[in-house]
Motif scaffolding. Structure first.
Motif, PDB file in Angstrom:
ATOM      1  N   ALA A 183     -11.825  -5.605  -1.691  1.00 14.02           N
ATOM      2  CA  ALA A 183     -11.819  -4.740  -0.537  1.00 14.02           C
ATOM      3  C   ALA A 183     -10.515  -3.976  -0.523  1.00 14.02           C
ATOM      4  CB  ALA A 183     -11.956  -5.556   0.733  1.00 14.02           C
ATOM      5  N   GLY A 184     -10.557  -2.721  -0.197  1.00 15.64           N
ATOM      6  CA  GLY A 184      -9.347  -1.921  -0.114  1.00 15.64           C
ATOM      7  C   GLY A 184      -9.194  -1.361   1.277  1.00 15.64           C
ATOM      8  N   ILE A 185      -7.961  -1.197   1.676  1.00 15.75           N
ATOM      9  CA  ILE A 185      -7.677  -0.665   3.003  1.00 15.75           C
ATOM     10  C   ILE A 185      -6.425   0.209   2.922  1.00 15.75           C
ATOM     11  CG2 ILE A 185      -6.383  -2.734   3.671  1.00 15.75           C
ATOM     12  CD1 ILE A 185      -7.555  -2.245   6.528  1.00 15.75           C
ATOM     13  N   LEU A 243      -7.932  -8.789  -1.830  1.00 16.69           N
ATOM     14  CA  LEU A 243      -7.361  -7.829  -0.893  1.00 16.69           C
ATOM     15  C   LEU A 243      -6.444  -6.842  -1.602  1.00 16.69           C
ATOM     16  CD1 LEU A 243      -6.371 -10.195   2.035  1.00 16.69           C
ATOM     17  CD2 LEU A 243      -8.368  -8.727   1.858  1.00 16.69           C
ATOM     18  N   VAL A 244      -6.605  -5.586  -1.265  1.00 13.84           N
ATOM     19  CA  VAL A 244      -5.714  -4.535  -1.749  1.00 13.84           C
ATOM     20  C   VAL A 244      -5.249  -3.785  -0.510  1.00 13.84           C
ATOM     21  CG1 VAL A 244      -5.484  -2.507  -3.215  1.00 13.84           C
ATOM     22  CG2 VAL A 244      -7.017  -4.352  -3.903  1.00 13.84           C
ATOM     23  N   GLU A 245      -3.985  -3.967  -0.158  1.00  9.55           N
ATOM     24  CA  GLU A 245      -3.446  -3.367   1.065  1.00  9.55           C
ATOM     25  C   GLU A 245      -2.481  -2.240   0.726  1.00  9.55           C
ATOM     26  OE1 GLU A 245      -3.513  -7.382   3.780  1.00  9.55           O
ATOM     27  OE2 GLU A 245      -1.756  -6.998   2.566  1.00  9.55           O
ATOM     28  N   CYS A 266      -7.792  -2.499 -10.454  1.00 12.01           N
ATOM     29  CA  CYS A 266      -6.476  -2.925  -9.985  1.00 12.01           C
ATOM     30  C   CYS A 266      -5.802  -3.759 -11.068  1.00 12.01           C
ATOM     31  CB  CYS A 266      -6.604  -3.747  -8.710  1.00 12.01           C
ATOM     32  SG  CYS A 266      -7.353  -2.803  -7.368  1.00 12.01           S
ATOM     33  N   LEU A 267      -4.603  -3.358 -11.434  1.00 11.64           N
ATOM     34  CA  LEU A 267      -3.859  -4.017 -12.499  1.00 11.64           C
ATOM     35  C   LEU A 267      -2.653  -4.723 -11.894  1.00 11.64           C
ATOM     36  CD1 LEU A 267      -3.933  -0.894 -14.840  1.00 11.64           C
ATOM     37  CD2 LEU A 267      -5.586  -2.758 -14.751  1.00 11.64           C
ATOM     38  N   PRO A 268      -2.780  -6.029 -11.609  1.00  9.23           N
ATOM     39  CA  PRO A 268      -1.681  -6.760 -10.971  1.00  9.23           C
ATOM     40  C   PRO A 268      -0.608  -7.188 -11.966  1.00  9.23           C
ATOM     41  CG  PRO A 268      -3.531  -8.217 -11.307  1.00  9.23           C
ATOM     42  CD  PRO A 268      -3.972  -6.855 -11.767  1.00  9.23           C
ATOM     43  N   LEU A 269       0.587  -7.372 -11.468  1.00 13.55           N
ATOM     44  CA  LEU A 269       1.642  -7.991 -12.260  1.00 13.55           C
ATOM     45  C   LEU A 269       1.401  -9.491 -12.261  1.00 13.55           C
ATOM     46  CD1 LEU A 269       4.809  -6.176 -10.885  1.00 13.55           C
ATOM     47  CD2 LEU A 269       3.638  -5.750 -13.034  1.00 13.55           C
ATOM     48  N   PRO A 283       2.549  -6.899  -6.636  1.00 13.61           N
ATOM     49  CA  PRO A 283       2.311  -5.449  -6.634  1.00 13.61           C
ATOM     50  C   PRO A 283       1.258  -5.120  -7.692  1.00 13.61           C
ATOM     51  CG  PRO A 283       4.659  -5.929  -6.825  1.00 13.61           C
ATOM     52  CD  PRO A 283       3.927  -7.220  -7.001  1.00 13.61           C
ATOM     53  N   ILE A 284       0.485  -4.083  -7.452  1.00 10.76           N
ATOM     54  CA  ILE A 284      -0.541  -3.680  -8.430  1.00 10.76           C
ATOM     55  C   ILE A 284      -0.509  -2.174  -8.630  1.00 10.76           C
ATOM     56  CG2 ILE A 284      -2.135  -5.562  -7.913  1.00 10.76           C
ATOM     57  CD1 ILE A 284      -3.735  -3.618  -6.231  1.00 10.76           C
TER      58      ILE A 284
END
Length: 66
Positions: A1-3, A29-31, A47-50, A59-60
């Motif tokens: 989900a993105g917001i 979650l992507v905030e 989304c590419l997370p560290l 952070p992504i």
């Protein structure tokens, strides 16, 4: 989900909303997304997370593909 807000929770109620999402591992979650210049449509969000050892989040870099 993105917001496109800083959090999925209301400003004065941070913890309960996050716990609901974190209990169910099917939702990531992507905030804080900046979506104001994205035209309506169907997109694929990558989304590419560290990888941070021992962290609950990171952070992504997000890539939006139409």
């Amino acid at each position: 989900a993105g917001i496109d807000y800083l959090s999925v929770a209301a400003f004065d109620d941070l913890i309960p909303s996050h716990l609901v999402f974190l209990e169910n591992r099917d939702v990531i979650l992507v905030e804080g997304l900046k979506l104001e210049n994205v035209k309506p449509g169907i997109y694929s969000l990558h989304c590419l997370p560290l990888r941070l050892r021992g962290a609950e989040g990171s952070p992504i870099r997000c890539i939006l593909i139409k």
